[in-house]
Design a protein around this motif. Structure first.
Motif, PDB file in Angstrom:
ATOM      1  N   MET A   1       0.886  -1.157  -0.050  1.00 27.81           N
ATOM      2  CA  MET A   1      -0.166   0.023   0.064  1.00 27.81           C
ATOM      3  C   MET A   1       0.720   1.284   0.047  1.00 27.81           C
ATOM      4  SD  MET A   1      -3.093   1.286  -0.191  1.00 27.81           S
ATOM      5  CE  MET A   1      -4.067  -0.019   0.409  1.00 27.81           C
ATOM      6  N   ARG A   2       1.980   1.073   0.753  1.00 29.79           N
ATOM      7  CA  ARG A   2       2.850   2.252   0.666  1.00 29.79           C
ATOM      8  C   ARG A   2       3.358   2.593  -0.752  1.00 29.79           C
ATOM      9  NH1 ARG A   2       5.286   5.105   4.752  1.00 29.79           N
ATOM     10  NH2 ARG A   2       7.468   6.171   4.116  1.00 29.79           N
ATOM     11  N   ASN A   3       3.764   1.603  -1.386  1.00 31.59           N
ATOM     12  CA  ASN A   3       4.424   1.845  -2.476  1.00 31.59           C
ATOM     13  C   ASN A   3       3.338   2.346  -3.670  1.00 31.59           C
ATOM     14  OD1 ASN A   3       6.958   0.768  -1.910  1.00 31.59           O
ATOM     15  ND2 ASN A   3       6.365  -1.353  -2.510  1.00 31.59           N
ATOM     16  N   LYS A   4       1.982   2.051  -3.296  1.00 29.18           N
ATOM     17  CA  LYS A   4       0.863   2.439  -4.220  1.00 29.18           C
ATOM     18  C   LYS A   4       0.853   4.078  -3.905  1.00 29.18           C
ATOM     19  CE  LYS A   4      -3.847   1.834  -5.156  1.00 29.18           C
ATOM     20  NZ  LYS A   4      -5.258   1.045  -5.020  1.00 29.18           N
ATOM     21  N   ASN A   5       0.851   4.360  -2.509  1.00 28.72           N
ATOM     22  CA  ASN A   5       0.811   5.798  -2.342  1.00 28.72           C
ATOM     23  C   ASN A   5       2.045   6.710  -2.859  1.00 28.72           C
ATOM     24  OD1 ASN A   5      -1.156   5.134  -0.828  1.00 28.72           O
ATOM     25  ND2 ASN A   5      -0.137   5.131   1.293  1.00 28.72           N
ATOM     26  N   ILE A   6       3.423   6.000  -2.696  1.00 23.36           N
ATOM     27  CA  ILE A   6       4.304   6.887  -3.448  1.00 23.36           C
ATOM     28  C   ILE A   6       4.177   6.958  -5.006  1.00 23.36           C
ATOM     29  CG2 ILE A   6       7.097   6.660  -3.817  1.00 23.36           C
ATOM     30  CD1 ILE A   6       6.037   7.335  -0.808  1.00 23.36           C
ATOM     31  N   LEU A   7       3.438   6.055  -5.525  1.00 25.42           N
ATOM     32  CA  LEU A   7       3.294   6.002  -6.999  1.00 25.42           C
ATOM     33  C   LEU A   7       2.444   7.380  -7.401  1.00 25.42           C
ATOM     34  CD1 LEU A   7       3.406   4.719  -9.887  1.00 25.42           C
ATOM     35  CD2 LEU A   7       1.213   3.729  -9.200  1.00 25.42           C
ATOM     36  N   TRP A   8       1.595   7.749  -6.460  1.00 25.39           N
ATOM     37  CA  TRP A   8       0.700   8.831  -6.779  1.00 25.39           C
ATOM     38  C   TRP A   8       1.648  10.361  -6.793  1.00 25.39           C
ATOM     39  CZ3 TRP A   8      -3.288   8.933  -9.508  1.00 25.39           C
ATOM     40  CH2 TRP A   8      -4.281   7.607  -9.124  1.00 25.39           C
ATOM     41  N   LEU A   9       2.894  10.244  -5.859  1.00 25.30           N
ATOM     42  CA  LEU A   9       3.453  11.319  -5.814  1.00 25.30           C
ATOM     43  C   LEU A   9       4.505  11.178  -7.043  1.00 25.30           C
ATOM     44  CD1 LEU A   9       5.051  11.458  -2.084  1.00 25.30           C
ATOM     45  CD2 LEU A   9       3.659  13.073  -3.300  1.00 25.30           C
ATOM     46  N   TYR A  10       4.970  10.218  -7.524  1.00 32.96           N
ATOM     47  CA  TYR A  10       5.515   9.883  -8.617  1.00 32.96           C
ATOM     48  C   TYR A  10       4.882  10.655  -9.812  1.00 32.96           C
ATOM     49  CZ  TYR A  10       9.364   7.273  -6.563  1.00 32.96           C
ATOM     50  OH  TYR A  10      10.323   6.886  -5.758  1.00 32.96           O
ATOM     51  N   ILE A  11       3.487  10.209  -9.787  1.00 32.27           N
ATOM     52  CA  ILE A  11       2.755  10.888 -11.032  1.00 32.27           C
ATOM     53  C   ILE A  11       2.789  12.280 -10.873  1.00 32.27           C
ATOM     54  CG2 ILE A  11       0.409  10.866 -11.846  1.00 32.27           C
ATOM     55  CD1 ILE A  11       0.223   7.796 -11.065  1.00 32.27           C
ATOM     56  N   PHE A  12       2.443  13.011  -9.813  1.00 32.81           N
ATOM     57  CA  PHE A  12       2.300  14.170  -9.325  1.00 32.81           C
ATOM     58  C   PHE A  12       3.789  15.080  -9.955  1.00 32.81           C
ATOM     59  CE2 PHE A  12       3.797  17.603  -6.409  1.00 32.81           C
ATOM     60  CZ  PHE A  12       3.114  18.450  -6.584  1.00 32.81           C
ATOM     61  N   LEU A  13       4.939  14.428  -9.686  1.00 32.97           N
ATOM     62  CA  LEU A  13       6.023  15.164  -9.928  1.00 32.97           C
ATOM     63  C   LEU A  13       6.145  15.013 -11.460  1.00 32.97           C
ATOM     64  CD1 LEU A  13       8.496  13.508  -7.224  1.00 32.97           C
ATOM     65  CD2 LEU A  13       7.653  15.943  -7.589  1.00 32.97           C
ATOM     66  N   LEU A  14       5.799  13.809 -12.069  1.00 30.33           N
ATOM     67  CA  LEU A  14       5.732  13.854 -13.414  1.00 30.33           C
ATOM     68  C   LEU A  14       5.018  14.874 -14.227  1.00 30.33           C
ATOM     69  CD1 LEU A  14       6.866  12.525 -16.353  1.00 30.33           C
ATOM     70  CD2 LEU A  14       4.735  10.491 -15.862  1.00 30.33           C
ATOM     71  N   VAL A  15       3.681  15.154 -13.833  1.00 29.27           N
ATOM     72  CA  VAL A  15       2.914  15.797 -14.621  1.00 29.27           C
ATOM     73  C   VAL A  15       3.192  17.253 -14.269  1.00 29.27           C
ATOM     74  CG1 VAL A  15       0.950  14.343 -14.763  1.00 29.27           C
ATOM     75  CG2 VAL A  15       1.181  15.648 -12.659  1.00 29.27           C
ATOM     76  N   ALA A  16       3.702  17.409 -12.955  1.00 30.58           N
ATOM     77  CA  ALA A  16       4.102  18.830 -12.678  1.00 30.58           C
ATOM     78  C   ALA A  16       5.409  19.142 -13.721  1.00 30.58           C
ATOM     79  CB  ALA A  16       4.436  18.793 -11.239  1.00 30.58           C
ATOM     80  N   VAL A  17       6.341  18.483 -13.873  1.00 27.02           N
ATOM     81  CA  VAL A  17       7.518  18.877 -14.728  1.00 27.02           C
ATOM     82  C   VAL A  17       6.856  19.001 -16.158  1.00 27.02           C
ATOM     83  CG1 VAL A  17       9.626  17.986 -15.560  1.00 27.02           C
ATOM     84  CG2 VAL A  17       9.092  17.680 -13.350  1.00 27.02           C
ATOM     85  N   ILE A  18       5.989  18.168 -16.472  1.00 27.27           N
ATOM     86  CA  ILE A  18       5.309  18.046 -17.935  1.00 27.27           C
ATOM     87  C   ILE A  18       4.607  19.723 -17.992  1.00 27.27           C
ATOM     88  CG2 ILE A  18       3.583  17.373 -19.475  1.00 27.27           C
ATOM     89  CD1 ILE A  18       4.277  14.699 -18.392  1.00 27.27           C
ATOM     90  N   ASP A  19       3.998  19.899 -17.047  1.00 23.79           N
ATOM     91  CA  ASP A  19       2.937  21.298 -17.160  1.00 23.79           C
ATOM     92  C   ASP A  19       4.142  22.630 -17.104  1.00 23.79           C
ATOM     93  OD1 ASP A  19       0.463  22.617 -16.900  1.00 23.79           O
ATOM     94  OD2 ASP A  19       1.514  23.644 -15.218  1.00 23.79           O
ATOM     95  N   LEU A  20       5.323  22.273 -16.481  1.00 23.92           N
ATOM     96  CA  LEU A  20       6.000  23.499 -16.237  1.00 23.92           C
ATOM     97  C   LEU A  20       6.691  23.608 -17.720  1.00 23.92           C
ATOM     98  CD1 LEU A  20       7.904  23.022 -12.889  1.00 23.92           C
ATOM     99  CD2 LEU A  20       6.475  25.003 -13.547  1.00 23.92           C
ATOM    100  N   PHE A  21       7.067  22.381 -18.440  1.00 24.20           N
ATOM    101  CA  PHE A  21       7.816  22.290 -19.728  1.00 24.20           C
ATOM    102  C   PHE A  21       6.616  23.160 -20.652  1.00 24.20           C
ATOM    103  CE2 PHE A  21       8.060  20.485 -23.772  1.00 24.20           C
ATOM    104  CZ  PHE A  21       9.288  20.970 -24.258  1.00 24.20           C
ATOM    105  N   PHE A  22       5.581  22.648 -20.661  1.00 24.70           N
ATOM    106  CA  PHE A  22       4.521  23.420 -21.529  1.00 24.70           C
ATOM    107  C   PHE A  22       4.144  24.978 -21.284  1.00 24.70           C
ATOM    108  CE2 PHE A  22       2.109  19.179 -21.869  1.00 24.70           C
ATOM    109  CZ  PHE A  22       2.902  18.717 -23.073  1.00 24.70           C
ATOM    110  N   THR A  23       4.298  25.409 -19.675  1.00 24.31           N
ATOM    111  CA  THR A  23       4.359  26.633 -19.576  1.00 24.31           C
ATOM    112  C   THR A  23       5.548  27.325 -20.209  1.00 24.31           C
ATOM    113  OG1 THR A  23       3.434  25.918 -17.499  1.00 24.31           O
ATOM    114  CG2 THR A  23       4.159  28.154 -17.334  1.00 24.31           C
ATOM    115  N   ALA A  24       6.690  26.768 -19.979  1.00 20.99           N
ATOM    116  CA  ALA A  24       7.847  27.448 -20.359  1.00 20.99           C
ATOM    117  C   ALA A  24       8.018  27.830 -21.749  1.00 20.99           C
ATOM    118  CB  ALA A  24       9.125  26.790 -19.879  1.00 20.99           C
TER     119      ALA A  24
END
Length: 228
Positions: A1-24
């Motif tokens: 379950m803990r690994n599943k929780n961390i997965l959401w953080l990885y997704i958060f960081l990934l989409v955040a980086v992608i959005d920052l790239f699109f913004t730039a």
């Protein structure tokens, strides 16, 4: 379950980086897909780690803050919906205020209040908010009243975070406080770019500080008593 929780953080960081790239890159059409996923993934993370406090006010308030933040993100994708986006984030800050107030020891205890000392403690918060308002005031026009109300609410949010000092563990305090202060900085950059003087770096700075702020607040509340 803990690994599943961390997965959401990885997704958060990934989409955040992608959005920052699109913004730039100025690809606003692609941000319609990336920006809403930022808070959505962070919300799923908080939903998972907060199951042990299901039904409590802290969980409801934090989820409310995330829902209103997500709504604000979506609305602000469309400039003509700015006021609605502002209102959504105002409600998010109200939810954060409730969350910060109850995530501390003896939150409703009323003791002796030294107003001079309290003012001095909060002065580092008042000063940047006052400077931002001084700069944007001439350009606010019809937005003056809602923006002033918003400034008062976000300043209250940051001061509520500061008041947690000594009433929770150090990790929780610093993460929440820095997150809240960074949120105010993000909004300040947005306001200066909109109402005072636009500058090309503003969109990336706004989103970068906003993403960091949301993450720090979530992790700070988690550090108070949640287990992930």
């Amino acid at each position: 379950m803990r690994n599943k929780n961390i997965l959401w953080l990885y997704i958060f960081l990934l989409v955040a980086v992608i959005d920052l790239f699109f913004t730039a890159e100025g690809n606003s059409e692609f941000r319609i897909y990336s920006k809403p996923l930022i808070i959505l993934s962070l919300g799923f993370y908080f939903w998972q780690i907060s199951k042990n406090v299901a039904g409590t006010l802290i969980r409801k308030a934090m989820l409310g803050a995330l829902i209103f933040s997500w709504l604000g993100d979506v609305l602000l994708l469309f400039p003509y919906l700015f006021l609605y986006g502002l209102g959504a984030f105002l409600m998010a800050h109200v939810c954060f205020i409730i969350s910060f107030k109850i995530s501390q020891e003896k939150p409703f205890e009323i003791g002796q209040v030294n107003f001079i000392k309290l003012f001095l403690y909060n002065l580092p918060i008042y000063i940047p908010a006052g400077i931002a308002y001084f700069l944007i005031n001439p350009g606010l026009g019809e937005f003056k009243i809602p923006v002033v109300i918003y400034i008062l609410i976000i300043v209250t949010m940051v001061t509520t975070a500061r008041e947690r000092f000594g009433k929770t563990n150090a990790s929780s305090f610093w993460q929440v406080f820095i997150g809240a202060f960074t949120f105010m900085i993000s909004d300040g950059i947005l306001a200066i770019n909109m109402f005072y003087k636009p500058f090309p770096e503003a969109p990336v700075l706004v989103m970068g500080t906003y993403i960091l702020a949301q993450l720090l607040i979530i992790m700070g509340i988690r550090a108070h008593y949640l287990k992930g």
